[in-house]
Design an enzyme around this catalytic site. Structure first.
Site: not given
Length: 412
Positions: A21, A117, A162
């Site tokens: 990101q 991630h 997550e």
């Protein structure tokens, strides 16, 4: 065996990013392929491109966080850069991330490193992604290599970010989304060969078990290198609530998207809680957000969710908690401060009731590439001009830093 948090460990006040990101140019990853499919077939608003050029500008960004008064920075290492081909590890990439950890330590920031991630190497996708049991061994091998290279610098590790999204996507996704994913699978097959795309959200049902095994194996690899390392995973934990009649729907969703993963943390040292909002359930399932102002990602503005999620995770897992993500997508920085203040007030109430919370890492350090949403939603404490890459700290960064300096042992 779990490590024991030192009794005088400072509360982690910090911010977080993810490599894809913010770094830019991550063209060896599966997500890069997905976001660059012709005609937007991958479902991304735009490609990540150069992102925030954090790969080269991390010293400046680390300096801004430390200068504001924070004491921790959570960042991820990019598997696709470190192992661009199976078994081929890049010493230069490993050194890069070790230098990032060194820069954190020199600035007074505790590095909190995430090993995965969302993005995976393209070769993993070509081998079948997380549906293939060998993916667990591949990830553990990667985790061990990273730990051996920089474990002396890093005390706190998140294995998989997550991890529960592998169930969350299918539990909450409507039929039309499932059809689009089938079209996407076809497009990716044409782009990278006959394979299963390795996103958590596109799999044939084996991925949850493989990911759980990957987490356990990676934890063991890190502990072999550094027995006193603190290792956990992070979970997407919206505050699930039911309106009258929706209790069964809510509980079924909680069982497969939260409880199933909180229950695998027995050997972990902490649970990483990532909460932004609540989700409401009625008799027919998930409800749209209530009418009113929404965030730039379309979520309800509900800072009270953090307290509820921390309490639930702590009770279910019986582990210390680190808030590894919490924030708001807004262009109004005063709203960001108000949201964060309310979230921290709830965290203080939980701590006052004996919940063992060891850190708060705001999402995010920088305005960045927010996956399917592209660059529209702004979560950052630091603004970035995408043309010049000029950094502009927002008032929220100074506010959070002042809060950290005034409350070194955590919000109260």
């Amino acid at each position: 065996m779990s490590a024991v948090f030192p009794s005088k460990t400072p509360f982690l006040w910090g911010a977080a990013t993810a490599a894809h990101q913010v770094e830019g140019g991550n063209n060896g990853s599966d997500i890069w392929q997905m976001e660059n499919l012709a005609g937007g077939a991958g479902g991304f608003r735009e490609p990540s491109g150069d992102a925030m050029d954090h790969y080269h500008r991390y010293p400046q960004d680390i300096g801004l966080l430390a200068g504001a008064g924070l004491n921790a920075y959570r960042f991820s290492v990019e598997w696709a850069r470190i192992e661009p081909e199976p078994g081929m590890f890049s010493g230069a990439a490993l050194d890069h991330y070790a230098r990032m950890a060194d820069a954190c330590l020199a600035a007074g920031l505790a590095p909190v490193v995430t090993l995965h991630h969302f993005t995976s190497p393209l070769w993993l996708a070509q081998e079948g992604g997380w549906d293939e049991t060998q993916a667990a061994e591949s990830f553990a091998n990667f985790a061990g290599r990273v730990a051996r290279h920089m474990g002396d610098r890093v005390a706190t590790w998140c294995t998989i970010n997550e991890i529960n999204l592998c169930n969350l996507g299918f539990e909450l996704v409507p039929a039309r989304r499932a059809r689009r994913l089938e079209k996407l699978r076809d497009a990716l097959t044409a782009r990278i060969g006959p394979s299963a795309f390795s996103s958590f959200l596109i799999h044939d049902g084996r991925a949850p078990a493989v990911l759980k095994r990957a987490h356990a194996m990676a934890l063991a690899e890190i502990k072999t290198v550094r027995s006193d390392a603190l290792v956990g995973l992070t979970l997407a934990l919206p505050d699930l609530q039911a309106v009258p009649g929706g209790e069964d729907q809510m509980l079924r969703t909680r069982a497969v998207t939260q409880d199933e993963f909180l229950d695998i943390t027995g050997d972990d040292d902490f649970v990483g809680v990532q909460t932004y909002t609540r989700e409401l359930f009625g008799e027919s399932g998930r409800l749209p957000p209530p009418e009113g102002d929404l965030t730039l990602t379309g979520w309800e503005i509900y800072p009270q969710a953090l307290e509820a999620s921390v309490r639930y995770a702590a009770a279910r897992a019986a582990k210390p908690i680190i808030v590894t993500e919490n924030g708001i997508a807004t262009s109004d920085d005063a709203q960001r401060i108000a949201y964060t203040e309310a979230a921290l007030s709830g965290l203080a109430r939980a701590r006052a009731d004996g919940i063992d919370v060891r850190g708060y890492l705001h999402w995010s350090a920088l305005d960045n590439f927010e996956w399917m949403h592209g660059y529209g939603p702004t979560f950052g404490l630091i603004g970035v001009d995408r043309e010049t890459f000029k950094r502009t700290p927002k008032p929220s960064l100074a506010w959070l830093g002042a809060r950290a300096k005034a409350h070194p042992h955590g919000p109260d």
